[in-house]
Design an enzyme around this catalytic site. Structure first.
Site, PDB file in Angstrom:
ATOM      1  N   ASP A  15       0.784  -1.242   0.000  1.00 58.24           N
ATOM      2  CA  ASP A  15       0.000   0.000   0.000  1.00 58.24           C
ATOM      3  C   ASP A  15       0.817   1.295   0.000  1.00 58.24           C
ATOM      4  O   ASP A  15       0.479   2.239   0.731  1.00 58.24           O
ATOM      5  CB  ASP A  15      -0.950   0.011   1.206  1.00 58.24           C
ATOM      6  CG  ASP A  15      -1.998  -1.089   1.146  1.00 58.24           C
ATOM      7  OD1 ASP A  15      -1.908  -1.951   0.258  1.00 58.24           O
ATOM      8  OD2 ASP A  15      -2.891  -1.098   2.007  1.00 58.24           O
ATOM      9  N   ASP A  57      -4.893  -0.556  -1.681  1.00 54.57           N
ATOM     10  CA  ASP A  57      -6.300  -0.304  -1.413  1.00 54.57           C
ATOM     11  C   ASP A  57      -6.931   0.157  -2.718  1.00 54.57           C
ATOM     12  O   ASP A  57      -6.377   1.024  -3.414  1.00 54.57           O
ATOM     13  CB  ASP A  57      -6.456   0.792  -0.344  1.00 54.57           C
ATOM     14  CG  ASP A  57      -6.410   0.248   1.071  1.00 54.57           C
ATOM     15  OD1 ASP A  57      -6.285  -0.978   1.234  1.00 54.57           O
ATOM     16  OD2 ASP A  57      -6.491   1.058   2.010  1.00 54.57           O
ATOM     17  N   HIS A  59     -10.621   1.075  -3.332  1.00 55.27           N
ATOM     18  CA  HIS A  59     -11.955   1.151  -2.739  1.00 55.27           C
ATOM     19  C   HIS A  59     -12.997   1.747  -3.679  1.00 55.27           C
ATOM     20  O   HIS A  59     -12.689   2.685  -4.444  1.00 55.27           O
ATOM     21  CB  HIS A  59     -11.911   2.020  -1.485  1.00 55.27           C
ATOM     22  CG  HIS A  59     -11.071   1.461  -0.369  1.00 55.27           C
ATOM     23  ND1 HIS A  59     -11.063   0.133  -0.031  1.00 55.27           N
ATOM     24  CD2 HIS A  59     -10.215   2.079   0.499  1.00 55.27           C
ATOM     25  CE1 HIS A  59     -10.245  -0.052   0.998  1.00 55.27           C
ATOM     26  NE2 HIS A  59      -9.715   1.101   1.336  1.00 55.27           N
ATOM     27  N   SER A  65     -15.237   1.639   5.165  1.00 55.26           N
ATOM     28  CA  SER A  65     -14.220   2.199   6.056  1.00 55.26           C
ATOM     29  C   SER A  65     -14.247   3.717   6.096  1.00 55.26           C
ATOM     30  O   SER A  65     -13.610   4.318   6.968  1.00 55.26           O
ATOM     31  CB  SER A  65     -12.821   1.726   5.621  1.00 55.26           C
ATOM     32  OG  SER A  65     -12.438   2.333   4.397  1.00 55.26           O
ATOM     33  N   HIS A  76     -10.383   7.595   1.003  1.00 49.33           N
ATOM     34  CA  HIS A  76      -9.016   7.420   0.517  1.00 49.33           C
ATOM     35  C   HIS A  76      -8.950   6.291  -0.497  1.00 49.33           C
ATOM     36  O   HIS A  76      -9.771   5.374  -0.481  1.00 49.33           O
ATOM     37  CB  HIS A  76      -8.049   7.120   1.673  1.00 49.33           C
ATOM     38  CG  HIS A  76      -8.326   5.812   2.352  1.00 49.33           C
ATOM     39  ND1 HIS A  76      -9.304   5.664   3.302  1.00 49.33           N
ATOM     40  CD2 HIS A  76      -7.764   4.582   2.204  1.00 49.33           C
ATOM     41  CE1 HIS A  76      -9.348   4.408   3.727  1.00 49.33           C
ATOM     42  NE2 HIS A  76      -8.416   3.724   3.076  1.00 49.33           N
ATOM     43  N   LYS A 101      -7.157  -4.761  -3.086  1.00 46.04           N
ATOM     44  CA  LYS A 101      -7.944  -5.231  -1.947  1.00 46.04           C
ATOM     45  C   LYS A 101      -8.943  -4.164  -1.518  1.00 46.04           C
ATOM     46  O   LYS A 101      -8.837  -3.005  -1.897  1.00 46.04           O
ATOM     47  CB  LYS A 101      -7.034  -5.613  -0.783  1.00 46.04           C
ATOM     48  CG  LYS A 101      -6.173  -4.485  -0.241  1.00 46.04           C
ATOM     49  CD  LYS A 101      -5.180  -5.026   0.786  1.00 46.04           C
ATOM     50  CE  LYS A 101      -4.245  -3.958   1.317  1.00 46.04           C
ATOM     51  NZ  LYS A 101      -4.900  -2.934   2.136  1.00 46.04           N
ATOM     52  N   GLU A 108     -14.095  -4.422   4.931  1.00 42.28           N
ATOM     53  CA  GLU A 108     -12.758  -3.874   5.108  1.00 42.28           C
ATOM     54  C   GLU A 108     -11.739  -4.959   4.803  1.00 42.28           C
ATOM     55  O   GLU A 108     -12.027  -6.154   4.909  1.00 42.28           O
ATOM     56  CB  GLU A 108     -12.594  -3.366   6.553  1.00 42.28           C
ATOM     57  CG  GLU A 108     -11.244  -2.765   6.881  1.00 42.28           C
ATOM     58  CD  GLU A 108     -10.888  -1.561   6.024  1.00 42.28           C
ATOM     59  OE1 GLU A 108     -10.503  -1.780   4.846  1.00 42.28           O
ATOM     60  OE2 GLU A 108     -10.972  -0.442   6.522  1.00 42.28           O
ATOM     61  N   ALA A 136       0.572   0.716   6.275  1.00 43.79           N
ATOM     62  CA  ALA A 136       1.237   1.271   7.439  1.00 43.79           C
ATOM     63  C   ALA A 136       1.540   0.133   8.406  1.00 43.79           C
ATOM     64  O   ALA A 136       0.817  -0.862   8.460  1.00 43.79           O
ATOM     65  CB  ALA A 136       0.363   2.317   8.114  1.00 43.79           C
ATOM     66  N   CYS A 140      -2.091  -2.273   7.666  1.00 48.29           N
ATOM     67  CA  CYS A 140      -2.033  -3.197   6.535  1.00 48.29           C
ATOM     68  C   CYS A 140      -0.770  -4.046   6.531  1.00 48.29           C
ATOM     69  O   CYS A 140      -0.815  -5.213   6.143  1.00 48.29           O
ATOM     70  CB  CYS A 140      -2.206  -2.432   5.223  1.00 48.29           C
ATOM     71  SG  CYS A 140      -3.870  -1.715   5.093  1.00 48.29           S
TER      72      CYS A 140
END
Length: 201
Positions: A15, A57, A59, A65, A76, A101, A108, A136, A140
């Protein structure tokens, strides 16, 4: 990197996306500091012909989330936006395998293994050992490492290539300790790629 059976190792970058870097919608403090270090790991993986995987990510705009949907985080990494992209300074080769993902609105996914083909792709490449860094540490990276260990992979945490959100000051440190309790080995770059020296710490 540690050389076990040839072809059995892979680099997994978690990520490292624009929204998690300074100026992004969910910036990780010091998140950009991992990029030059990861670039040296990438160069080493390229030299040694190791598979490279990069999770992201990805999304939908109504992801659970997001605070707008009652979740914990600001909007985000919305798919197909600049914030979801990888920074130009991250030297991902064209052969890197992208793992998306968190694509379902109501689920989530902190781990790169959750709802993805990562495990299947790793097994298909004959990989048994992972080198994991990115963002982070306390979310993740933590969940990706724990899932990898639970699935039987040997995991080296790239200690010099992770940064934490640290909603609480000790979150990152606690996450590193938790990963090590689960069996991850901490690893850091030494004189890479000029030589193949490394050390487990």
């Amino acid at each position: 990197m540690v050389q076990l059976e040839q072809g059995k190792e892979a680099l997994v970058i978690v990520d490292v996306q624009n929204d998690f870097l300074p100026g992004g919608r969910l910036a990780v403090p010091g998140g950009d500091e991992v990029i030059p270090v990861l670039n040296r790991y990438i160069a080493g993986a390229e030299r040694d012909h190791l598979p490279i995987f990069a999770t992201r990510d990805w999304h939908p705009p109504n992801h659970c989330s997001f605070r707008t949907q009652g979740g914990q985080w600001p909007v985000h990494c919305v798919m197909e936006t600049e914030g979801a992209g990888f920074p130009a300074s991250l030297r991902l080769p064209s052969r890197a395998v992208l793992i998306s993902k968190g694509m379902l609105p109501d689920k989530e996914a902190y781990s790169g293994f959750e709802g993805t083909a990562l495990e299947e792709r790793l097994h298909g490449a004959g990989v048994g050992t992972l080198y994991v860094g990115g963002l982070a540490t306390d979310y993740c990276v933590l969940n990706t490492v724990k899932d990898a260990l639970n699935k039987g992979f040997r995991v080296f945490l790239l200690k010099d290539a992770v940064r934490a959100v640290n909603l609480r000051p000790e979150d990152g440190r606690n996450a590193e300790q938790e990963m090590r309790r689960f069996g991850a080995l901490a690893f850091q770059l030494v004189e890479w790629p000029e030589c193949a020296k490394h050390q487990a710490v």
